[in-house]
Design a protein around this motif. Structure first.
Motif, PDB file in Angstrom:
ATOM      1  N   MET A  75       0.846  -1.180   0.000  1.00 49.12           N
ATOM      2  CA  MET A  75       0.000   0.000   0.000  1.00 49.12           C
ATOM      3  C   MET A  75       0.890   1.242   0.000  1.00 49.12           C
ATOM      4  O   MET A  75       1.944   1.260   0.618  1.00 49.12           O
ATOM      5  CB  MET A  75      -0.918   0.004   1.221  1.00 49.12           C
ATOM      6  N   ASP A  76       0.447   2.284  -0.647  1.00 49.76           N
ATOM      7  CA  ASP A  76       1.156   3.550  -0.723  1.00 49.76           C
ATOM      8  C   ASP A  76       1.303   4.133   0.688  1.00 49.76           C
ATOM      9  O   ASP A  76       0.360   4.108   1.489  1.00 49.76           O
ATOM     10  CB  ASP A  76       0.362   4.502  -1.620  1.00 49.76           C
ATOM     11  N   ALA A  77       2.478   4.681   0.995  1.00 45.52           N
ATOM     12  CA  ALA A  77       2.739   5.227   2.340  1.00 45.52           C
ATOM     13  C   ALA A  77       1.767   6.345   2.691  1.00 45.52           C
ATOM     14  O   ALA A  77       1.365   6.475   3.850  1.00 45.52           O
ATOM     15  CB  ALA A  77       4.179   5.718   2.421  1.00 45.52           C
ATOM     16  N   ALA A  78       1.393   7.166   1.715  1.00 45.09           N
ATOM     17  CA  ALA A  78       0.446   8.252   1.985  1.00 45.09           C
ATOM     18  C   ALA A  78      -0.923   7.685   2.362  1.00 45.09           C
ATOM     19  O   ALA A  78      -1.580   8.175   3.286  1.00 45.09           O
ATOM     20  CB  ALA A  78       0.330   9.171   0.775  1.00 45.09           C
ATOM     21  N   LEU A  79      -1.364   6.630   1.671  1.00 46.18           N
ATOM     22  CA  LEU A  79      -2.665   6.032   1.972  1.00 46.18           C
ATOM     23  C   LEU A  79      -2.673   5.355   3.338  1.00 46.18           C
ATOM     24  O   LEU A  79      -3.707   5.289   3.994  1.00 46.18           O
ATOM     25  CB  LEU A  79      -3.060   5.036   0.884  1.00 46.18           C
ATOM     26  N   GLU A  80      -1.518   4.869   3.774  1.00 45.51           N
ATOM     27  CA  GLU A  80      -1.427   4.237   5.089  1.00 45.51           C
ATOM     28  C   GLU A  80      -1.692   5.224   6.215  1.00 45.51           C
ATOM     29  O   GLU A  80      -2.045   4.826   7.318  1.00 45.51           O
ATOM     30  CB  GLU A  80      -0.052   3.590   5.277  1.00 45.51           C
ATOM     31  N   GLN A  81      -1.544   6.509   5.945  1.00 39.64           N
ATOM     32  CA  GLN A  81      -1.742   7.523   6.984  1.00 39.64           C
ATOM     33  C   GLN A  81      -3.191   8.018   7.066  1.00 39.64           C
ATOM     34  O   GLN A  81      -3.552   8.706   8.013  1.00 39.64           O
ATOM     35  CB  GLN A  81      -0.788   8.697   6.744  1.00 39.64           C
ATOM     36  N   VAL A  82      -4.014   7.671   6.076  1.00 46.71           N
ATOM     37  CA  VAL A  82      -5.401   8.132   6.062  1.00 46.71           C
ATOM     38  C   VAL A  82      -6.137   7.642   7.310  1.00 46.71           C
ATOM     39  O   VAL A  82      -6.798   8.425   8.009  1.00 46.71           O
ATOM     40  CB  VAL A  82      -6.134   7.691   4.776  1.00 46.71           C
ATOM     41  N   GLY A  83      -6.052   6.357   7.626  1.00 44.71           N
ATOM     42  CA  GLY A  83      -6.763   5.797   8.779  1.00 44.71           C
ATOM     43  C   GLY A  83      -6.366   6.436  10.096  1.00 44.71           C
ATOM     44  O   GLY A  83      -7.232   6.924  10.842  1.00 44.71           O
ATOM     45  N   PRO A  84      -5.064   6.458  10.418  1.00 44.73           N
ATOM     46  CA  PRO A  84      -4.664   7.092  11.683  1.00 44.73           C
ATOM     47  C   PRO A  84      -5.038   8.578  11.759  1.00 44.73           C
ATOM     48  O   PRO A  84      -5.411   9.074  12.818  1.00 44.73           O
ATOM     49  CB  PRO A  84      -3.146   6.905  11.710  1.00 44.73           C
ATOM     50  N   ARG A  85      -4.970   9.280  10.642  1.00 43.60           N
ATOM     51  CA  ARG A  85      -5.335  10.704  10.653  1.00 43.60           C
ATOM     52  C   ARG A  85      -6.845  10.876  10.822  1.00 43.60           C
ATOM     53  O   ARG A  85      -7.296  11.814  11.481  1.00 43.60           O
ATOM     54  CB  ARG A  85      -4.837  11.388   9.385  1.00 43.60           C
ATOM     55  N   LEU A  86      -7.617   9.982  10.231  1.00 44.01           N
ATOM     56  CA  LEU A  86      -9.066  10.006  10.409  1.00 44.01           C
ATOM     57  C   LEU A  86      -9.403   9.760  11.877  1.00 44.01           C
ATOM     58  O   LEU A  86     -10.218  10.475  12.474  1.00 44.01           O
ATOM     59  CB  LEU A  86      -9.718   8.960   9.505  1.00 44.01           C
ATOM     60  N   ARG A  87      -8.758   8.768  12.465  1.00 43.42           N
ATOM     61  CA  ARG A  87      -8.981   8.454  13.884  1.00 43.42           C
ATOM     62  C   ARG A  87      -8.610   9.661  14.760  1.00 43.42           C
ATOM     63  O   ARG A  87      -9.349  10.028  15.679  1.00 43.42           O
ATOM     64  CB  ARG A  87      -8.157   7.240  14.312  1.00 43.42           C
ATOM     65  N   ALA A  88      -7.487  10.296  14.467  1.00 42.53           N
ATOM     66  CA  ALA A  88      -7.042  11.452  15.260  1.00 42.53           C
ATOM     67  C   ALA A  88      -8.042  12.603  15.159  1.00 42.53           C
ATOM     68  O   ALA A  88      -8.340  13.263  16.165  1.00 42.53           O
ATOM     69  CB  ALA A  88      -5.659  11.901  14.795  1.00 42.53           C
ATOM     70  N   ALA A  89      -8.586  12.835  13.961  1.00 42.47           N
ATOM     71  CA  ALA A  89      -9.573  13.911  13.784  1.00 42.47           C
ATOM     72  C   ALA A  89     -10.841  13.607  14.582  1.00 42.47           C
ATOM     73  O   ALA A  89     -11.428  14.497  15.211  1.00 42.47           O
ATOM     74  CB  ALA A  89      -9.888  14.095  12.305  1.00 42.47           C
ATOM     75  N   ARG A  90     -11.267  12.349  14.549  1.00 38.78           N
ATOM     76  CA  ARG A  90     -12.462  11.957  15.299  1.00 38.78           C
ATOM     77  C   ARG A  90     -12.228  12.121  16.803  1.00 38.78           C
ATOM     78  O   ARG A  90     -13.045  12.713  17.515  1.00 38.78           O
ATOM     79  CB  ARG A  90     -12.825  10.501  14.973  1.00 38.78           C
ATOM     80  N   ARG A  91     -11.104  11.624  17.282  1.00 38.37           N
ATOM     81  CA  ARG A  91     -10.802  11.694  18.720  1.00 38.37           C
ATOM     82  C   ARG A  91     -10.580  13.130  19.186  1.00 38.37           C
ATOM     83  O   ARG A  91     -10.888  13.466  20.331  1.00 38.37           O
ATOM     84  CB  ARG A  91      -9.583  10.834  19.038  1.00 38.37           C
ATOM     85  N   ALA A  92     -10.037  13.984  18.297  1.00 36.38           N
ATOM     86  CA  ALA A  92      -9.810  15.387  18.656  1.00 36.38           C
ATOM     87  C   ALA A  92     -11.135  16.081  18.977  1.00 36.38           C
ATOM     88  O   ALA A  92     -11.162  17.048  19.746  1.00 36.38           O
ATOM     89  CB  ALA A  92      -9.097  16.117  17.520  1.00 36.38           C
ATOM     90  N   ARG A  93     -12.232  15.580  18.411  1.00 41.99           N
ATOM     91  CA  ARG A  93     -13.547  16.142  18.692  1.00 41.99           C
ATOM     92  C   ARG A  93     -14.228  15.433  19.857  1.00 41.99           C
ATOM     93  O   ARG A  93     -15.350  15.775  20.240  1.00 41.99           O
ATOM     94  CB  ARG A  93     -14.421  16.051  17.430  1.00 41.99           C
ATOM     95  N   GLY A  94     -13.574  14.412  20.360  1.00 44.66           N
ATOM     96  CA  GLY A  94     -14.151  13.655  21.474  1.00 44.66           C
ATOM     97  C   GLY A  94     -15.278  12.736  21.051  1.00 44.66           C
ATOM     98  O   GLY A  94     -16.099  12.341  21.875  1.00 44.66           O
ATOM     99  N   TRP A  95     -15.304  12.382  19.774  1.00 38.32           N
ATOM    100  CA  TRP A  95     -16.385  11.549  19.244  1.00 38.32           C
ATOM    101  C   TRP A  95     -16.005  10.072  19.296  1.00 38.32           C
ATOM    102  O   TRP A  95     -14.876   9.687  19.005  1.00 38.32           O
ATOM    103  CB  TRP A  95     -16.707  11.907  17.802  1.00 38.32           C
ATOM    104  N   THR A  96     -16.980   9.234  19.577  1.00 38.97           N
ATOM    105  CA  THR A  96     -16.807   7.786  19.472  1.00 38.97           C
ATOM    106  C   THR A  96     -17.057   7.384  18.025  1.00 38.97           C
ATOM    107  O   THR A  96     -17.553   8.181  17.212  1.00 38.97           O
ATOM    108  CB  THR A  96     -17.818   7.053  20.372  1.00 38.97           C
ATOM    109  N   LEU A  97     -16.767   6.138  17.711  1.00 43.83           N
ATOM    110  CA  LEU A  97     -17.095   5.611  16.380  1.00 43.83           C
ATOM    111  C   LEU A  97     -18.589   5.736  16.117  1.00 43.83           C
ATOM    112  O   LEU A  97     -19.019   6.098  15.020  1.00 43.83           O
ATOM    113  CB  LEU A  97     -16.676   4.137  16.273  1.00 43.83           C
ATOM    114  N   GLU A  98     -19.381   5.459  17.141  1.00 42.85           N
ATOM    115  CA  GLU A  98     -20.832   5.486  16.991  1.00 42.85           C
ATOM    116  C   GLU A  98     -21.339   6.897  16.685  1.00 42.85           C
ATOM    117  O   GLU A  98     -22.262   7.078  15.877  1.00 42.85           O
ATOM    118  CB  GLU A  98     -21.512   4.926  18.252  1.00 42.85           C
ATOM    119  N   VAL A  99     -20.771   7.907  17.334  1.00 41.12           N
ATOM    120  CA  VAL A  99     -21.199   9.295  17.096  1.00 41.12           C
ATOM    121  C   VAL A  99     -20.904   9.687  15.655  1.00 41.12           C
ATOM    122  O   VAL A  99     -21.764  10.233  14.951  1.00 41.12           O
ATOM    123  CB  VAL A  99     -20.514  10.266  18.090  1.00 41.12           C
TER     124      VAL A  99
END
Length: 184
Positions: free
Chosen positions: A1-25
């Motif tokens: 997998m492309d190194a840039a694409l490998e960072q999409v998931g962790p960055r998505l998770r960080a953005a969600r957590r930065a708002r204090g949101w759960t997966l369900e929210v």
């Protein structure tokens, strides 16, 4: 997998957590299932525009925020300066977790007053002789020799009266402030 694409998931998770949101929210607000978001964040599902658009809209970010920027220029372009009569040439980027410097210490008859601060310091002598006062004992460090010490022990470094000393010094940010910006 492309190194840039490998960072999409962790960055998505960080953005969600930065708002204090759960997966369900995020799932409820974006109309995407929590399991799909979880698989995207963990890299178990490939990201597509169709999946990412509703997520980034609800998170208030751009798709670009999920991708790394171009690699930074690795060259150190920080100008040398003088602090307490010592020429200080930076060898690391300003935001590096540890700081490295080439120091040129001029000859002095007596060492400066010992200092104490948090951290550890590593010194390698390139040329000249380094006088290291450490915990009340004087050590003469020759070219090719290295020392490591706890900077909470009173210490002072200087060149001997014989001539200048060039050293490489690595230390934590607390040591960088103390040694390269002067005693003030």
């Amino acid at each position: 997998m492309d190194a840039a694409l490998e960072q999409v998931g962790p960055r998505l998770r960080a953005a969600r957590r930065a708002r204090g949101w759960t997966l369900e929210v995020l799932a409820e607000r974006s109309g995407t299932s929590a399991s799909t978001i979880s698989r995207l964040e963990s890299g178990k599902r490939q990201a597509s525009l169709e999946l990412l658009l509703p997520l980034v809209r609800r998170l208030g970010i751009r798709i670009d925020d999920l991708l790394p920027g171009p690699p930074a220029d690795p060259r150190v372009r920080r100008a040398p300066r003088r602090a307490d009569g010592v020429l200080v040439a930076p060898l690391t980027l300003e935001d590096a977790p540890v700081q490295g410097f080439k120091l040129v210490l001029q000859p002095v008859a007596a060492p400066p007053e010992p200092r104490v601060h948090d951290g550890f310091e590593w010194v390698y002598v390139l040329s000249g002789r380094l006088r290291l006062e450490l915990g009340g004992q004087e050590h003469l460090i020759e070219p090719g020799e290295a020392v490591e010490f706890d900077t909470r022990v009173p210490h002072a470094m200087s060149a001997t009266a014989e001539g200048p000393a060039e050293v490489l010094s690595i230390f934590s940010p607390a040591g960088e402030r103390m040694h390269t910006h002067g005693a003030g």
